[in-house]
Design a protein around this motif. Sequence first.
Motif, PDB file in Angstrom:
ATOM      1  N   THR B  12       0.836  -1.208   0.000  1.00 56.37           N
ATOM      2  CA  THR B  12       0.000   0.000   0.000  1.00 56.37           C
ATOM      3  C   THR B  12       0.871   1.258   0.000  1.00 56.37           C
ATOM      4  OG1 THR B  12      -1.681  -1.187   1.258  1.00 56.37           O
ATOM      5  CG2 THR B  12      -1.825   1.196   1.270  1.00 56.37           C
ATOM      6  N   HIS B  13       1.907   1.257   0.856  1.00 58.93           N
ATOM      7  CA  HIS B  13       2.756   2.446   0.947  1.00 58.93           C
ATOM      8  C   HIS B  13       3.698   2.555  -0.254  1.00 58.93           C
ATOM      9  CE1 HIS B  13       0.897   3.097   4.630  1.00 58.93           C
ATOM     10  NE2 HIS B  13       1.524   2.162   5.301  1.00 58.93           N
ATOM     11  N   ALA B  14       4.157   1.400  -0.752  1.00 63.63           N
ATOM     12  CA  ALA B  14       5.052   1.426  -1.922  1.00 63.63           C
ATOM     13  C   ALA B  14       4.318   2.010  -3.132  1.00 63.63           C
ATOM     14  CB  ALA B  14       5.544   0.017  -2.230  1.00 63.63           C
ATOM     15  N   THR B  15       3.046   1.631  -3.339  1.00 65.78           N
ATOM     16  CA  THR B  15       2.289   2.171  -4.478  1.00 65.78           C
ATOM     17  C   THR B  15       2.017   3.661  -4.276  1.00 65.78           C
ATOM     18  OG1 THR B  15       0.313   1.267  -3.412  1.00 65.78           O
ATOM     19  CG2 THR B  15       1.153   0.062  -5.307  1.00 65.78           C
ATOM     20  N   ASN B  16       1.803   4.063  -3.018  1.00 67.13           N
ATOM     21  CA  ASN B  16       1.561   5.478  -2.743  1.00 67.13           C
ATOM     22  C   ASN B  16       2.814   6.308  -3.018  1.00 67.13           C
ATOM     23  OD1 ASN B  16       0.188   7.771  -1.884  1.00 67.13           O
ATOM     24  ND2 ASN B  16       0.870   7.521   0.217  1.00 67.13           N
ATOM     25  N   SER B  63      -7.473   3.245  13.363  1.00 62.54           N
ATOM     26  CA  SER B  63      -6.432   3.815  14.240  1.00 62.54           C
ATOM     27  C   SER B  63      -5.218   2.882  14.339  1.00 62.54           C
ATOM     28  CB  SER B  63      -7.001   4.086  15.641  1.00 62.54           C
ATOM     29  OG  SER B  63      -7.445   2.881  16.235  1.00 62.54           O
ATOM     30  N   TYR B  64      -5.358   1.654  13.855  1.00 59.96           N
ATOM     31  CA  TYR B  64      -4.228   0.716  13.833  1.00 59.96           C
ATOM     32  C   TYR B  64      -3.491   0.791  12.492  1.00 59.96           C
ATOM     33  CZ  TYR B  64      -1.739  -3.761  14.009  1.00 59.96           C
ATOM     34  OH  TYR B  64      -0.767  -4.718  14.000  1.00 59.96           O
ATOM     35  N   VAL B  65      -4.258   0.849  11.377  1.00 58.62           N
ATOM     36  CA  VAL B  65      -3.649   0.828  10.033  1.00 58.62           C
ATOM     37  C   VAL B  65      -2.987   2.164   9.675  1.00 58.62           C
ATOM     38  CG1 VAL B  65      -4.197   0.682   7.557  1.00 58.62           C
ATOM     39  CG2 VAL B  65      -5.182  -0.972   9.140  1.00 58.62           C
ATOM     40  N   TYR B  66      -3.672   3.286   9.996  1.00 57.92           N
ATOM     41  CA  TYR B  66      -3.197   4.589   9.505  1.00 57.92           C
ATOM     42  C   TYR B  66      -1.779   4.966   9.961  1.00 57.92           C
ATOM     43  CZ  TYR B  66      -3.303   9.252   7.620  1.00 57.92           C
ATOM     44  OH  TYR B  66      -3.006  10.363   6.887  1.00 57.92           O
ATOM     45  N   PRO B  67      -1.423   4.772  11.246  1.00 55.56           N
ATOM     46  CA  PRO B  67      -0.061   5.183  11.675  1.00 55.56           C
ATOM     47  C   PRO B  67       1.070   4.529  10.886  1.00 55.56           C
ATOM     48  CG  PRO B  67      -1.447   4.782  13.584  1.00 55.56           C
ATOM     49  CD  PRO B  67      -2.224   4.303  12.399  1.00 55.56           C
ATOM     50  N   PHE B  68       0.803   3.389  10.250  1.00 61.01           N
ATOM     51  CA  PHE B  68       1.859   2.738   9.463  1.00 61.01           C
ATOM     52  C   PHE B  68       2.293   3.607   8.277  1.00 61.01           C
ATOM     53  CE2 PHE B  68       0.354  -0.907  11.824  1.00 61.01           C
ATOM     54  CZ  PHE B  68       1.502  -1.642  12.033  1.00 61.01           C
ATOM     55  N   GLN B  69       1.431   4.583   7.906  1.00 60.01           N
ATOM     56  CA  GLN B  69       1.800   5.502   6.808  1.00 60.01           C
ATOM     57  C   GLN B  69       3.132   6.183   7.084  1.00 60.01           C
ATOM     58  OE1 GLN B  69      -0.731   8.384   5.278  1.00 60.01           O
ATOM     59  NE2 GLN B  69      -2.060   6.923   4.240  1.00 60.01           N
ATOM     60  N   ALA B  70       3.408   6.437   8.375  1.00 63.66           N
ATOM     61  CA  ALA B  70       4.650   7.136   8.743  1.00 63.66           C
ATOM     62  C   ALA B  70       5.881   6.327   8.350  1.00 63.66           C
ATOM     63  CB  ALA B  70       4.654   7.423  10.241  1.00 63.66           C
ATOM     64  N   SER B  71       5.724   5.005   8.224  1.00 67.68           N
ATOM     65  CA  SER B  71       6.888   4.194   7.847  1.00 67.68           C
ATOM     66  C   SER B  71       7.345   4.517   6.418  1.00 67.68           C
ATOM     67  CB  SER B  71       6.580   2.702   7.994  1.00 67.68           C
ATOM     68  OG  SER B  71       5.502   2.350   7.171  1.00 67.68           O
ATOM     69  N   MET B  75      11.044   4.628   4.729  1.00 64.36           N
ATOM     70  CA  MET B  75      11.365   3.942   3.462  1.00 64.36           C
ATOM     71  C   MET B  75      12.003   4.913   2.461  1.00 64.36           C
ATOM     72  SD  MET B  75       8.346   1.410   2.300  1.00 64.36           S
ATOM     73  CE  MET B  75       7.004   1.281   3.414  1.00 64.36           C
ATOM     74  N   MET B  76      11.408   6.130   2.394  1.00 66.19           N
ATOM     75  CA  MET B  76      11.911   7.142   1.453  1.00 66.19           C
ATOM     76  C   MET B  76      13.336   7.550   1.821  1.00 66.19           C
ATOM     77  SD  MET B  76      10.807   8.778  -1.217  1.00 66.19           S
ATOM     78  CE  MET B  76       9.182   9.462  -1.378  1.00 66.19           C
ATOM     79  N   ALA B  77      13.598   7.759   3.121  1.00 68.71           N
ATOM     80  CA  ALA B  77      14.932   8.176   3.575  1.00 68.71           C
ATOM     81  C   ALA B  77      15.965   7.092   3.268  1.00 68.71           C
ATOM     82  CB  ALA B  77      14.896   8.474   5.068  1.00 68.71           C
ATOM     83  N   ILE B  99      10.102   7.705  15.026  1.00 64.35           N
ATOM     84  CA  ILE B  99       8.968   7.270  14.201  1.00 64.35           C
ATOM     85  C   ILE B  99       8.865   5.739  14.218  1.00 64.35           C
ATOM     86  CG2 ILE B  99       8.047   7.147  11.837  1.00 64.35           C
ATOM     87  CD1 ILE B  99       9.345   9.935  11.370  1.00 64.35           C
ATOM     88  N   ALA B 100      10.027   5.069  14.061  1.00 65.46           N
ATOM     89  CA  ALA B 100      10.037   3.596  14.054  1.00 65.46           C
ATOM     90  C   ALA B 100       9.526   3.054  15.388  1.00 65.46           C
ATOM     91  CB  ALA B 100      11.453   3.090  13.777  1.00 65.46           C
ATOM     92  N   ALA B 101       9.923   3.711  16.495  1.00 67.85           N
ATOM     93  CA  ALA B 101       9.448   3.289  17.821  1.00 67.85           C
ATOM     94  C   ALA B 101       7.932   3.465  17.908  1.00 67.85           C
ATOM     95  CB  ALA B 101      10.147   4.106  18.910  1.00 67.85           C
ATOM     96  N   GLY B 102       7.441   4.593  17.358  1.00 72.75           N
ATOM     97  CA  GLY B 102       5.994   4.850  17.353  1.00 72.75           C
ATOM     98  C   GLY B 102       5.235   3.785  16.579  1.00 72.75           C
ATOM     99  N   VAL B 103       5.739   3.452  15.391  1.00 72.84           N
ATOM    100  CA  VAL B 103       5.093   2.425  14.554  1.00 72.84           C
ATOM    101  C   VAL B 103       5.123   1.073  15.272  1.00 72.84           C
ATOM    102  CG1 VAL B 103       5.251   1.136  12.380  1.00 72.84           C
ATOM    103  CG2 VAL B 103       5.567   3.611  12.372  1.00 72.84           C
ATOM    104  N   ALA B 104       6.263   0.776  15.942  1.00 74.49           N
ATOM    105  CA  ALA B 104       6.371  -0.493  16.671  1.00 74.49           C
ATOM    106  C   ALA B 104       5.360  -0.556  17.815  1.00 74.49           C
ATOM    107  CB  ALA B 104       7.796  -0.646  17.217  1.00 74.49           C
TER     108      ALA B 104
END
Lengths: 146, 109
Positions: B12-16, B63-71, B75-77, B99-104
């Motif tokens: 999902t994020h790769a296509t975005n 509220s579980y799926v959306y925060p993964f957008q931050a990953s 990925m971009m960096a 951010i990674a800690a937040g996603v985890a």
Amino acid sequence: MSASDSKLASPRFRRSALLVLLSQVFEAASEVLRKLGADATAATQLSVFPQWTGLSTLGSPWVWAAVVAALAAFGTWLVALRHLDLGVAFVLGSVVHIFVAAGSWLVLGEHISPIRAVGILFIVAGLVVVARSQADLETRTERTEV
Amino acid sequence: MSPVALLLILLTHATNVAGQILMKTAVMAERTGSRIGQFALAIACMTASFFLTIGLLQRFDLSYVYPFQASAVIMMALATRVFLGEKMSRRNVFAMAVIAAGVALVSAS
């Protein structure tokens, strides 16, 4: 008052900042509407499309409302960027994570556990740091060009 | 979370991200033909991302799926570091860790 302070206080900046926040409200609304469409069609087994593609939700009016909200978010974001640095817009835009969490709780009735809330706050804090460093880079580039 | 769900989130994020990059290259393209092609591909990627997200939302909380957008930021960096050789400041490395800690934390919730 410094030059940057007067820039922040200008009516054009405030208008653009409000547009960024409005675009994030549209974005959060689009996410909530998508979730409503997903829930409304989750039990549908008649679709020819596999469930993971999300295409089985095409018959839901919630999903089409989500498309309209996403287009509104994109449009207001583009208008806002005409008078706002991308770095500043990105900082303001990270508030979308708070809006989505609030929408999930208030509209969808989702339970947001303390761990999830702390995780979301970590993400917003990290995004703000990244965005501020992007804003600093843009400011330095502008000074060099001047 | 199952490996398939994790794969779908990454897709999902790769296509975005691909859609965003194609939109930028379409705006910067000089030839009208390639501009239209890239723009159409960008819209296709963003549409795929839009519906893949709905597929995930049929199984998980928003509220579980959306925060993964931050990953996607991480990925971009990493992609710009690996493919373009761009260096990251200490401040940004710290921010990526936060951010990674937040996603985890969200994925563990």
